[in-house]
Design a protein around this motif. Sequence first.
Motif, PDB file in Angstrom:
ATOM      1  N   ALA A  60      16.683  18.195  14.268  1.00  0.00           N
ATOM      2  CA  ALA A  60      15.562  18.116  15.190  1.00  0.00           C
ATOM      3  C   ALA A  60      14.221  17.607  14.443  1.00  0.00           C
ATOM      4  CB  ALA A  60      15.197  19.488  15.710  1.00  0.00           C
ATOM      5  N   TYR A  61      14.361  17.744  13.183  1.00  0.00           N
ATOM      6  CA  TYR A  61      13.302  17.360  12.157  1.00  0.00           C
ATOM      7  C   TYR A  61      13.460  15.992  11.641  1.00  0.00           C
ATOM      8  CZ  TYR A  61      12.285  22.245  12.799  1.00  0.00           C
ATOM      9  OH  TYR A  61      12.216  23.500  13.614  1.00  0.00           O
ATOM     10  N   HIS A  66      13.154   2.956  12.815  1.00  0.00           N
ATOM     11  CA  HIS A  66      13.163   1.623  12.626  1.00  0.00           C
ATOM     12  C   HIS A  66      13.442   1.333  11.160  1.00  0.00           C
ATOM     13  CE1 HIS A  66       9.063   1.289  10.702  1.00  0.00           C
ATOM     14  NE2 HIS A  66       8.638   2.263  11.488  1.00  0.00           N
ATOM     15  N   PRO A 114       0.861  -1.187  -0.018  1.00  0.00           N
ATOM     16  CA  PRO A 114       0.126  -0.236  -0.094  1.00  0.00           C
ATOM     17  C   PRO A 114       0.837   1.310  -0.139  1.00  0.00           C
ATOM     18  CG  PRO A 114      -0.650  -1.613   1.601  1.00  0.00           C
ATOM     19  CD  PRO A 114       0.739  -2.040   1.132  1.00  0.00           C
ATOM     20  N   ALA A 115       0.424   2.429  -0.588  1.00  0.00           N
ATOM     21  CA  ALA A 115       1.169   3.451  -0.840  1.00  0.00           C
ATOM     22  C   ALA A 115       1.667   3.892   0.537  1.00  0.00           C
ATOM     23  CB  ALA A 115       0.158   4.852  -1.413  1.00  0.00           C
ATOM     24  N   ARG A 116       0.866   3.862   1.551  1.00  0.00           N
ATOM     25  CA  ARG A 116       1.322   4.306   2.923  1.00  0.00           C
ATOM     26  C   ARG A 116       2.503   3.853   3.520  1.00  0.00           C
ATOM     27  NH1 ARG A 116      -3.489   3.930   7.214  1.00  0.00           N
ATOM     28  NH2 ARG A 116      -2.374   5.160   8.930  1.00  0.00           N
ATOM     29  N   ARG A 149      19.347  19.869  10.188  1.00  0.00           N
ATOM     30  CA  ARG A 149      18.148  20.222  10.681  1.00  0.00           C
ATOM     31  C   ARG A 149      17.660  18.893  11.680  1.00  0.00           C
ATOM     32  NH1 ARG A 149      13.860  18.488   6.776  1.00  0.00           N
ATOM     33  NH2 ARG A 149      14.974  17.534   4.914  1.00  0.00           N
ATOM     34  N   PRO A 172      12.496  12.377  10.672  1.00  0.00           N
ATOM     35  CA  PRO A 172      11.130  11.933  10.708  1.00  0.00           C
ATOM     36  C   PRO A 172      11.330  10.624  11.579  1.00  0.00           C
ATOM     37  CG  PRO A 172      12.091  12.016   8.432  1.00  0.00           C
ATOM     38  CD  PRO A 172      12.973  12.537   9.415  1.00  0.00           C
ATOM     39  N   PRO A 173      10.401  10.361  12.651  1.00  0.00           N
ATOM     40  CA  PRO A 173      10.315   9.429  13.570  1.00  0.00           C
ATOM     41  C   PRO A 173      10.429   8.009  12.844  1.00  0.00           C
ATOM     42  CG  PRO A 173       8.291  10.559  13.608  1.00  0.00           C
ATOM     43  CD  PRO A 173       9.158  11.078  12.538  1.00  0.00           C
ATOM     44  N   ARG A 174       9.930   7.836  11.723  1.00  0.00           N
ATOM     45  CA  ARG A 174      10.084   6.533  11.050  1.00  0.00           C
ATOM     46  C   ARG A 174      11.649   6.117  10.875  1.00  0.00           C
ATOM     47  NH1 ARG A 174       5.920   3.163  10.751  1.00  0.00           N
ATOM     48  NH2 ARG A 174       4.589   5.044  10.164  1.00  0.00           N
ATOM     49  N   ARG A 229       5.927   4.247   0.920  1.00  0.00           N
ATOM     50  CA  ARG A 229       6.670   5.289   1.118  1.00  0.00           C
ATOM     51  C   ARG A 229       7.683   5.523   2.282  1.00  0.00           C
ATOM     52  NH1 ARG A 229       5.021   8.952   5.084  1.00  0.00           N
ATOM     53  NH2 ARG A 229       6.148  10.670   4.111  1.00  0.00           N
ATOM     54  N   THR A 230       7.673   4.745   3.053  1.00  0.00           N
ATOM     55  CA  THR A 230       8.844   4.662   4.286  1.00  0.00           C
ATOM     56  C   THR A 230       9.364   3.296   4.172  1.00  0.00           C
ATOM     57  OG1 THR A 230       6.946   3.561   5.808  1.00  0.00           O
ATOM     58  CG2 THR A 230       7.390   6.051   5.737  1.00  0.00           C
TER      59      THR A 230
END
Lengths: 408, 81
Positions: A123-124, A131, A62-64, A121, A126-128, A67-68
């Motif tokens: 601080a930004y 893992h 699935p696209a969701r 940057r 991505p949490p992904r 993308r990760t």
Amino acid sequence: MTIAVIGIGVACGLGHGKEAFRQGLFEAPNVFSHLKREGREPPEGEIPFIGVEMPDPPSILPARLARTATLSSRAAISVLDEAWNEAGLETVDPERIGLVVGGSNLMTRERVLALRDYSERLAYVPPRHGHMFLDTDICGLCTATYPIRGFAYSVGGASASGSVAIIQAMEAIRSGRVDVCIALGALQDLSAHDLQAMRAMGALGSTRFADSPADACRPMDTDHDGFIFGEACAALVLCRADKVTGGKLYGEILGASHVADGSRGPEPSSAGQVRAANLALAEAELTVSDIDTVNGHATSTPTGDDTELETYRTLGLEHARINATKSILGHGLSAAGAIEVAAVLIQIEEGRLHPNRNLETPLDPRFGWVGAKSETHDIRHALKFSFGFGGVDTALVIGAPGTGRRRQ
Amino acid sequence: MDSDQIVEIIIAEIRETVPELAEQAIGRDDSMADLGVDSIERSEIILAAMEQLGLKIPMVQLHGPRNIGELADLLLAKSSG
């Protein structure tokens, strides 16, 4: 206990899926070029890296999720999907299915790009990213997408990782832990940092053929000057040979061995290679004279090829036909063992040996090298080598369906 | 920058992070949880919005909002503060 292979999925420079693989193996078109993926640029002023890059994997997730998912993960899903469907695993109890992913530090190219993109940057971030660069994220995506509920883990064996995964999958079936186990040689997505380090080490070619990538990868040829990277990924579905109920049967893994030879770095050990081969033959209850085909590790590095030839001589393999799948695909590193076993099984099925590309002047002409064209050959027992940095030596004895001497 | 502009930034990030929501109508009264956004995706969306706003604060200071509008109001307050 003999282990059968009942499903195969492949991805490499020849394309995605077995049809492109089968056709490409026997026709051996050139797929080598200068590497173009972002993150594989050479140092300023130096010649580009040569290798093989695969087409983008088909969209299955699935696209969701996609993308990760890294390139290594998307290639893994593609080969798993193909192998899963061929083996018809939807009818197997999910708790009786395991997954072993071969390879470590698989996603360094995308990791390096992420480090670069977020260095100013932090601080930004991505949490992904917490893992998605783990090798075991491949396990997570595979088990989240297919009903695999026995276990899933990754194993490292450097360039022998694919074979180590197969051997671990065999062990899991033999121990009774699962009935079916998928061995997946994952895509080693090298960064420029990795490529440059291996060039500096003297392992990576090709300086000699910098302007003609098609000629760069030449295992066992006198003009070889180092291994040539080739993106690859493959999944094999293994199960007990006595539990195969119809469907596809590619062949049987009759014997396997995985030993440590005591080397820390890239230096190969013929003693370790010979020991691995003899242990695998003993488990198969076969002798060297039973081996009609050898699929070499054969990377195209001068030291590696010379050492492997010494192994062939010590074992007495002059009667066997020999080819090197890396001459067509390049070196898949973590995936090499798995996709090359897939190549052996496809050759068994077709009754043909794939060519050796660029083998113009064999280092030792006394051996039975396959030439520049594919040849008809009835493979009964093949010996498959895979070696890795850090003293990893593996050997597999692969039999055509029904050729095992050792029964349950 | 007002709260409605921040709502638009958040909604754009939601659609980017969860492509399945690309066609869905989303407004300030919706909550990300009700839209099916998971906790890691929610953090990713908020971080991306913060970067667009040039806002650097610990994520723990952004707990509490019950919908996208309240989150936008909080981000606006933190940006002004």
